[in-house]
Design a protein around this motif. Structure first.
Motif, PDB file in Angstrom:
ATOM      1  N   ARG A 294      46.375  29.026  40.437  1.00 18.76           N
ATOM      2  CA  ARG A 294      45.308  28.690  39.498  1.00 18.76           C
ATOM      3  C   ARG A 294      44.007  29.256  40.038  1.00 18.76           C
ATOM      4  NH1 ARG A 294      42.130  24.122  40.985  1.00 18.76           N
ATOM      5  NH2 ARG A 294      42.939  23.151  42.873  1.00 18.76           N
ATOM      6  N   ALA A 295      43.146  29.653  39.133  1.00 19.12           N
ATOM      7  CA  ALA A 295      41.849  30.196  39.516  1.00 19.12           C
ATOM      8  C   ALA A 295      40.870  29.054  39.780  1.00 19.12           C
ATOM      9  CB  ALA A 295      41.308  31.094  38.413  1.00 19.12           C
ATOM     10  N   ILE A 296      39.973  29.288  40.732  1.00 22.27           N
ATOM     11  CA  ILE A 296      38.856  28.378  40.982  1.00 22.27           C
ATOM     12  C   ILE A 296      37.591  29.224  40.989  1.00 22.27           C
ATOM     13  CG2 ILE A 296      40.240  26.659  42.226  1.00 22.27           C
ATOM     14  CD1 ILE A 296      39.204  27.863  44.858  1.00 22.27           C
ATOM     15  N   ALA A 297      36.441  28.607  41.053  1.00 17.49           N
ATOM     16  CA  ALA A 297      35.171  29.330  40.943  1.00 17.49           C
ATOM     17  C   ALA A 297      35.070  30.490  41.934  1.00 17.49           C
ATOM     18  CB  ALA A 297      33.991  28.376  41.130  1.00 17.49           C
ATOM     19  N   GLU A 298      35.396  30.263  43.198  1.00 18.80           N
ATOM     20  CA  GLU A 298      35.232  31.290  44.229  1.00 18.80           C
ATOM     21  C   GLU A 298      36.555  31.738  44.821  1.00 18.80           C
ATOM     22  OE1 GLU A 298      32.486  29.658  47.064  1.00 18.80           O
ATOM     23  OE2 GLU A 298      30.794  30.467  45.959  1.00 18.80           O
ATOM     24  N   GLY A 299      37.603  31.840  43.996  1.00 23.52           N
ATOM     25  CA  GLY A 299      38.881  32.300  44.514  1.00 23.52           C
ATOM     26  C   GLY A 299      40.048  31.806  43.699  1.00 23.52           C
ATOM     27  N   TYR A 300      41.117  31.438  44.404  1.00 20.52           N
ATOM     28  CA  TYR A 300      42.310  30.918  43.736  1.00 20.52           C
ATOM     29  C   TYR A 300      43.043  29.979  44.686  1.00 20.52           C
ATOM     30  CZ  TYR A 300      45.551  33.780  46.475  1.00 20.52           C
ATOM     31  OH  TYR A 300      46.293  34.314  47.503  1.00 20.52           O
ATOM     32  N   CYS A 301      43.913  29.164  44.113  1.00 22.21           N
ATOM     33  CA  CYS A 301      44.770  28.269  44.878  1.00 22.21           C
ATOM     34  C   CYS A 301      46.208  28.571  44.505  1.00 22.21           C
ATOM     35  CB  CYS A 301      44.449  26.814  44.560  1.00 22.21           C
ATOM     36  SG  CYS A 301      42.739  26.343  44.927  1.00 22.21           S
TER      37      CYS A 301
END
Length: 125
Positions: free
Chosen positions: A81-88
């Protein structure tokens, strides 16, 4: 001996620490999705030379396959999943999700993936 230690510490103070070097800006989750998580495979190479062919699809699924047969290296599937400053991401067999930031690499087809301050892999297409 005391004079040598003092000279050494003065020299160390005049040299900026390596941690002060500026890293390239983190890519946003949306930029990572557009450039890397489009279903096309790419190669991920860890600092120790271990390689995987990775595929992240737009629907949040992922897969990885080792580039060579080595003891302990296995293929896996997972989710991202995408996050504001990268991905998890979380891979099969792991109970925990890990989050990463991605920064531009030395050329336009390469990025560097980091977990906090630790370099995890270089991706190349």
């Amino acid at each position: 001996m005391a004079g040598w230690a003092a000279a050494g510490s003065a020299a160390a103070q005049s040299t900026p620490p390596a941690a002060a070097e500026k890293l390239p800006e983190k890519m946003s989750g949306d930029a990572i999705k557009a450039a890397w998580f489009d279903g096309r495979p790419f190669t991920a190479l860890s600092p120790d030379g271990t390689g995987f062919v990775m595929t992240f699809t737009p629907d949040g699924k992922s897969s990885r396959k080792p580039t060579e047969k080595k003891k302990g290296l296995t293929s896996a599937t997972g989710f991202w999943r995408a996050i504001a400053e990268g991905y998890c991401s979380r891979w099969s067999g792991q109970n925990r999700e890990k989050c990463f930031n991605v920064r531009p690499g030395p050329d336009k087809d390469t990025v560097v993936v980091r977990f906090g301050q630790q370099m995890m892999a270089t991706w190349k297409r």
